[in-house]
Scaffold this motif. Structure first.
Motif, PDB file in Angstrom:
ATOM      1  N   PHE A  75       0.814  -1.216   0.000  1.00  0.00           N
ATOM      2  CA  PHE A  75       0.000   0.000   0.000  1.00  0.00           C
ATOM      3  C   PHE A  75       0.848   1.266   0.000  1.00  0.00           C
ATOM      4  CE2 PHE A  75      -2.444  -3.415   1.758  1.00  0.00           C
ATOM      5  CZ  PHE A  75      -3.641  -3.314   1.075  1.00  0.00           C
ATOM      6  N   GLU A  76       2.161   1.066   0.000  1.00  0.00           N
ATOM      7  CA  GLU A  76       3.047   2.207   0.139  1.00  0.00           C
ATOM      8  C   GLU A  76       2.806   3.228  -0.973  1.00  0.00           C
ATOM      9  OE1 GLU A  76       7.118   1.136   0.220  1.00  0.00           O
ATOM     10  OE2 GLU A  76       7.834   3.193   0.453  1.00  0.00           O
ATOM     11  N   ARG A  77       2.712   2.751  -2.161  1.00  0.00           N
ATOM     12  CA  ARG A  77       2.603   3.671  -3.280  1.00  0.00           C
ATOM     13  C   ARG A  77       1.306   4.488  -3.226  1.00  0.00           C
ATOM     14  NH1 ARG A  77       3.882   2.397  -9.658  1.00  0.00           N
ATOM     15  NH2 ARG A  77       5.980   3.016  -9.181  1.00  0.00           N
ATOM     16  N   ILE A  78       0.191   3.796  -3.012  1.00  0.00           N
ATOM     17  CA  ILE A  78      -1.077   4.528  -3.000  1.00  0.00           C
ATOM     18  C   ILE A  78      -1.130   5.497  -1.817  1.00  0.00           C
ATOM     19  CG2 ILE A  78      -2.254   2.553  -1.884  1.00  0.00           C
ATOM     20  CD1 ILE A  78      -3.916   5.130  -4.197  1.00  0.00           C
ATOM     21  N   ALA A  79      -0.604   5.042  -0.654  1.00  0.00           N
ATOM     22  CA  ALA A  79      -0.613   5.929   0.515  1.00  0.00           C
ATOM     23  C   ALA A  79       0.226   7.169   0.233  1.00  0.00           C
ATOM     24  CB  ALA A  79      -0.102   5.177   1.740  1.00  0.00           C
ATOM     25  N   CYS A  80       1.396   6.972  -0.345  1.00  0.00           N
ATOM     26  CA  CYS A  80       2.252   8.106  -0.695  1.00  0.00           C
ATOM     27  C   CYS A  80       1.526   9.064  -1.637  1.00  0.00           C
ATOM     28  CB  CYS A  80       3.530   7.627  -1.389  1.00  0.00           C
ATOM     29  SG  CYS A  80       4.720   6.908  -0.271  1.00  0.00           S
ATOM     30  N   PRO A 122      -6.330   4.303  -8.914  1.00  0.00           N
ATOM     31  CA  PRO A 122      -6.093   5.396  -9.850  1.00  0.00           C
ATOM     32  C   PRO A 122      -5.024   6.342  -9.308  1.00  0.00           C
ATOM     33  CG  PRO A 122      -8.242   5.642  -8.761  1.00  0.00           C
ATOM     34  CD  PRO A 122      -7.696   4.310  -8.359  1.00  0.00           C
ATOM     35  N   GLY A 123      -4.191   6.831 -10.161  1.00  0.00           N
ATOM     36  CA  GLY A 123      -3.199   7.818  -9.752  1.00  0.00           C
ATOM     37  C   GLY A 123      -1.852   7.210  -9.418  1.00  0.00           C
ATOM     38  N   THR A 124      -1.746   5.867  -9.433  1.00  0.00           N
ATOM     39  CA  THR A 124      -0.460   5.282  -9.062  1.00  0.00           C
ATOM     40  C   THR A 124       0.334   4.847 -10.283  1.00  0.00           C
ATOM     41  OG1 THR A 124      -1.442   3.104  -8.866  1.00  0.00           O
ATOM     42  CG2 THR A 124      -1.326   4.417  -6.875  1.00  0.00           C
TER      43      THR A 124
END
Lengths: 412, 757
Positions: free
Chosen positions: A343-348, A383-385
């Motif tokens: 989840f690191e990428r989406i959280a970032c 979306p957005g990653t």
């Protein structure tokens, strides 16, 4: 060319003759009777379970007057106002194969319904394929007394197959199509996260506590049992199939009552598993019932959850709070999953968006974007990653960081 | 320089002219035109006029008139004579008259279906009416399928799809089957042999279903030139047909040259290779900017020629020379077809894949590398060169095989004799049994029902009941099995499974595919697989996974695999008791070794073993044998050499008498066959179940042997050569030619011959 010559040329020998038992007489089956139609007789087997009788952890009482409005609402088949939609039929079929080919026959149709004296199941049975027109006529006639049809995968399988059979036997289609609720769709939504499969045998055991015992036969042997029955007339074989079909319908009906109660009030004691609250949260969220979704996610998170589900629940809750601009709630939730590799990428990304657009702190936004780019991006369904989008964000931010840009002005 | 000028110049060169065995200038032909039939909707006439069609060719008008009057026309005219209009006009017209009407188009390949869809849509757009036409094949997305089933006016598909996807699911196609007015069968001539026999049964099934839903469609068939188009069509659809074969389309003059490469070794009878000769001729076309098509007999020949022609071409022309064959992926093929139409592709080297009606426009020149095996194919290929007014050139280059040598030295065979007969046997036992299963799955049979014109339908139903697949109740027979028969039965061969060819160094890259039966000889371990002129070596063939893993290599050879064959007689169905029989056999194939053959010199530079399991096929055979009292008195070596030689002659000559594709018939000699105990030659149908070729050969035994004797005796060589008894090697102890003639004499006179001292 006669049969003998054909056998010789194909290199086969005459097989042993089939030993036939006496023709399946309806009296030999408890509840069996012959229903006459203008295209011949159809065997119908009727079974009634008293209100007090139990099926797994439920009583048939639960089905009295049950109107699956909430299920219907979720499935968008009927609205909340359907006073005329009184009569519910629970349908399950047994077929000679899978797929929709014209050679796949429906040889048993079980219809369950709640009646004043208990839960009744009528099973329409083909003793041989010649009785198919009669079965279809008797079935059509019987179904015309119902408003709602509940099935398990019936929209994709049983019903289209029945339509095939109507066409093939030149039996006119039902005049008024009942509203068809396919419970499999909901079962998947509710239990996919927890159960290995959402097949009826798994669901009835795990959710309803139904144990069919050793008498039951697995579904995949049913076609060959039936073929054997047709060839030999052995009633023992037919009884085993009748039993299997009966249980499928009893479970379907009880499951319907259960799901309806779950949807009516998840906190009313019907949901005993934290993962199920997570699934319910997702369901409500998809339906746009945000408050219900938040409550379910929060309930789920207040219990022990498998780590991956916990993180996903956190993320989904955070997303809802973000959409409601409830940053006070959303920020700590996003931060709490920053270290989870999945989840690191989406959280970032979400935190970077906050810093860029809400807090207007471009430095941290830039750092988070860089971190997102380094992070494992396998969870790309958010979306957005997408890498291209991240690079675009980075380009935009680097322009802004370079300029002297005021942060949010401190409250004076 | 145009094609005509170039060929005239070549004909003036003594070396070239010396090798020409025949040259015909086919005159230009004026078109014959007829006005539009009265019955046509004026809007349709207007739309055609807007597309520049002011009149119809006479054959088009005739065909349209038949179709509009409720008959079943069979149109037989050459490539690019406007056949499409013959069916599109009546079909579109019937839908304009009643939008409930439906039509089904069958093409043998998906590529042809795509091509037709495009053409149909152009016509429909110019009409401005709502007429939905769709292709329905393996590539059709699932969500589009429902719409097509419900609302498609014209469904364009192939027989395989009709067989597995449409007929078994006919309840989903009620609208189509209730309203089916026309069934169009294009490329009729491809529906022969095993494929045609299956398709005839698929049409029987189609008729049953139509009958169930109350429709009775007409058929419109189009065929390339074959000997018996009306008979083939009538056998295929089991109905009366009207033959339309008077071509009314104009064509420019065409120059056809038959070219026999010179003998380079008279002793061995070796001629210059057809591939190298074709390379030279094609090169002069290409260098003069003449748009050309070069046909090769095999996929290997195509790849080798492509490699050569690219190497010969100047840099700027290299990319405009392309290969084309089965196994190339669809996008690649579409791009090449477009390139041919718009002229950016200047030369294409193709297998017979481009023989069919794929629209590539007319080209200026055509080179046939080897006789394609049938007169029909030869004219189809020659027809690829041809313009409506400008002149075109076609050159047939013969190889050294007896068939090619026969054809090239008997030009009248190509120019004047009737082309092949399309044979089908819809009642082939195995095919019929399979197809009745499919039919029973689709609709129950009733007592007294016949499946097409099969008279023993009831026996088959009883048989299937015994086998536990059907159940009889009252007066009907119902399907009673979990299996889905259509999926288990392939129309094309023993198996439709393709082996996918994967470049394992670029793991996502599927570079092509090959049918399961050819895989053992084409992509066995260590084989060199040529694709698009690029060489790949097969690292591993996994027949279970149906994958061949290859990697790019750069070597100076290609590979050629050999098969070991075993023929077992299962049942004798006819015999003269002395020298010939026919009956059922099982044939076992085992790939054994492969040879490495050097490019250019074509010398053998090594070999390897192939480790693959054997394949078995049941079929029909005709066999002839020598009386043992003769063979026992002859030295074994002489019998062996004579038998091999005779087998070679028969393998090449028999298709000529049968007028079938040489690939449909195989020959296998055995010095001591277990069944006869004597030197024997088997000729068998290379099709499971057989089509009837070998039975016909049995009947023409003597004619066949006399023809063989004539060919060997007349051959110019000394000891035997590739053009008669097969290639001979230096230092052979005995003359194959002599031995073959001696065996023939024994066989023909059926009396012991004095043993040579």
């Amino acid at each position: 060319m006669n049969l003998e010559e054909l056998r010789t040329r194909l290199g086969t020998t005459r097989p042993a003759p089939v030993v036939r038992e006496s023709a399946a007489s309806p009296e030999a089956i408890p509840g069996g009777m012959l229903e006459q139609t203008n295209r011949g007789p159809c065997l119908v087997v009727e079974t009634t379970r008293g209100h007090e009788e139990e099926h797994g952890s439920h009583q048939f009482m639960a089905l009295r007057g049950l109107r699956p409005f909430r299920i219907g609402g979720v499935l968008a088949g009927i609205g909340q106002d359907g006073p005329h939609l009184e009569r519910v039929a629970y349908l399950d079929t047994e077929t000679t194969g899978l797929g929709y080919g014209a050679g796949v026959q429906v040889f048993m149709v079980g219809i369950g319904s709640a009646e004043p004296d208990g839960f009744r199941v009528r099973q329409f049975v083909l003793r041989h394929p010649g009785e198919e027109p009669a079965l279809l006529l008797a079935l059509s006639e019987y179904l015309s007394g119902f408003d709602i049809l509940v099935s398990y995968n019936g929209r994709a399988f049983d019903w289209p197959l029945l339509e095939n059979r109507l066409i093939l036997n030149r039996v006119p289609p039902l005049e008024a199509q009942p509203v068809h609720l396919d419970l499999l769709y909901l079962a998947r939504r509710l239990w996919r996260a927890r159960l290995e499969s959402c097949g009826m045998s798994t669901v009835e055991q795990a959710i309803l506590g139904v144990d069919r015992g050793s008498k039951d036969v697995p579904g995949y042997v049913i076609p060959s049992l039936y073929f054997q029955f047709v060839r030999t007339g052995s009633l023992g074989l037919l009884r085993r199939i009748l039993h299997h079909n009966l249980y499928d319908i009893l479970s379907l009906a009880v499951l319907t009552a259960h799901v309806e109660r779950v949807l009516a009030d998840p906190w009313g004691g019907t949901v005993s598993h934290a993962v199920d609250f997570y699934s319910l949260g997702r369901l409500y969220n998809a339906l746009g019932e945000v408050d219900g979704a938040v409550a379910c996610f929060e309930t789920a998170l207040s219990h022990d959850l498998p780590p991956s589900i916990r993180d996903e629940a956190v993320l989904r809750l955070a997303m809802i709070e973000k959409r409601r601009s409830n940053w006070q709630m959303a920020l700590p939730l996003f931060e709490s999953i920053l270290d989870r590799s999945q989840f690191e990428r989406i959280a970032c990304v979400e935190l970077a968006k906050y810093h860029e657009h809400v807090a207007r702190e471009f430095g941290p936004a830039m750092q988070l974007t860089d971190r997102a780019l380094r992070a494992d991006g396998r969870l790309d369904r958010w979306p957005g990653t997408d890498r291209m989008e991240l690079l675009h964000r980075k380009r935009r931010l680097s322009g802004r960081v370079g300029n002297v840009t005021p942060g949010p002005s401190p409250p004076s | 320089m145009n094609a005509e000028q170039l060929i005239n110049q070549l004909l003036e060169e003594p070396d070239f002219a010396a090798s020409v065995t025949a040259y015909r200038a086919l005159p230009a032909r004026d078109g014959r035109y007829v006005g539009f039939p009265q019955a046509l909707d004026q809007r349709l006439v207007d739309a055609l006029e807007r597309r520049g069609i002011h009149q119809l060719y006479s054959h088009q008008a005739e065909a349209i008139q038949h179709a509009l009057s409720g008959r079943n026309p069979v149109i037989v005219t050459p490539t690019a004579s406007g056949k499409t209009l013959c069916y599109n006009v009546p079909v579109v017209s019937s839908i304009m008259a009643n939008s409930a009407n439906r039509a089904l188009y069958l093409f043998p390949t998906k590529a042809l279906a795509q091509d037709q869809l495009a053409e149909l849509q152009v016509l429909v757009e110019s009409l401005g009416i709502e007429l939905r036409s769709h292709t329905y094949d393996g590539d059709t997305p699932a969500d589009a399928r429902r719409a097509i089933r419900q609302a498609g006016h014209i469904v364009i598909t192939n027989p395989d799809m009709l067989h597995t996807a449409i007929l078994p699911h006919h309840t989903r196609w009620v609208r189509l089957f209730e309203n089916l007015r026309y069934v169009v069968i294009d490329e009729l001539h491809t529906y022969r042999g095993v494929f045609g026999s299956h398709v005839a049964n698929v049409i029987r099934r189609l008729r049953r279903i139509c009958n169930f839903y109350g429709s009775n469609p007409q058929f419109i068939c189009c065929s390339a030139t074959i000997a018996n188009p009306a008979q083939l069509a009538s056998n295929l659809i089991e109905g009366d047909v009207e033959l339309v074969d008077q071509n009314g389309a104009p064509s420019g003059p065409k120059h056809v040259v038959l070219f026999n490469p010179p003998v380079v070794d008279r002793q061995l009878g070796i001629r210059r290779s057809a591939v190298l000769t074709a390379r030279g001729i094609a090169r002069s076309f290409i260098n003069n900017g003449i748009q050309s098509i070069i046909f090769g007999r095999t996929r290997t020949a195509v790849e080798i020629l492509l490699t050569y022609l690219r190497a010969d071409a100047p840099d700027h022309r290299r990319d405009s020379i392309r290969g084309y064959r089965g196994g190339y992926l669809p996008q690649e093929r579409r791009a090449i077809e477009r390139g041919l139409r718009d002229g950016t592709v200047r030369a294409v080297v193709s297998t017979n894949a481009l023989e069919l009606g794929i629209d590539i426009g007319g080209l200026d020149a055509c080179v046939l590398t080897g006789y394609p095996g049938t007169i029909a194919s030869a004219w189809q290929q020659i027809g690829r060169a041809g313009r409506t007014s400008a002149s075109s050139v076609a050159v047939l280059v013969a190889s050294s095989t007896p068939l090619d040598q026969y054809v090239i030295t008997h030009p009248e065979y190509i120019f004047d004799s009737s082309p092949e007969t399309g044979l089908i046997n819809a009642d082939n036992l195995h095919i019929l049994l399979s197809q009745i299963k499919c039919a029973a799955f689709e609709l129950p049979f009733r007592d007294g029902d016949n499946f097409g014109r099969t008279d023993s339908t009831a026996s088959f139903l009883e048989y299937l009941t015994e086998a536990g697949l059907l159940h009889r109740v009252q007066d009907s027979w119902h399907w009673m099995s979990e299996s889905f028969p259509a999926e288990e039965i392939s129309l094309r061969s023993a198996s439709t499974d393709n082996v996918v060819i994967v470049d394992y160094e670029r793991p996502t890259q599927v570079i092509g595919e090959i049918d399961r039966l050819s895989a053992p000889t084409w992509v066995h371990d260590e084989a060199i697989y040529l694709h698009g002129g690029v060489q790949y070596q097969v690292e591993r063939l996994d027949l279970e996974e149906k994958k061949a893993y290859v990697r790019r290599v750069d070597v100076d050879y290609y590979t050629d695999a050999e098969l070991a064959v075993k023929v077992n007689v299962l049942e004798v169905m006819g015999s003269d008791g002395q020298a010939r029989s026919h009956g059922e056999v099982s044939v076992t194939y085992l790939p054994t070794i492969f040879k490495k053959i050097k490019f250019d010199s074509h010398e053998n530079v090594g070999w390897g073993k192939i480790h693959l399991p054997e394949d078995t096929m049941h079929t029909r055979a005709y066999w002839l044998w020598l009386p043992t009292e003769v063979s026992e008195r002859l030295p074994l070596k002489e019998v062996e050499v004579g038998l091999a030689g005779l087998a070679n002659v028969l393998a090449n000559l028999a298709p000529l008498y049968l007028m079938c594709d040489p690939r449909d018939l195989r020959v296998w000699p055995e010095v001591k066959a277990p069944f006869t105990g004597a030197p024997t030659i088997f000729l068998y149908d290379s099709i499971p179940g057989g089509i009837g070729f070998s039975t016909r050969l049995y009947d023409m035994h003597e004619t066949l042997l006399r023809g063989a004797g004539d060919l060997v005796a007349r051959c110019e060589c000394a000891q035997g050569c590739p053009s008669c008894v097969g290639p001979q090697f230096d230092g052979a102890a005995t003359s194959a030619k002599l031995q073959a003639l001696r065996l023939l004499d024994v066989l023909l006179t059926a009396r012991p011959l004095a043993v040579a001292s």
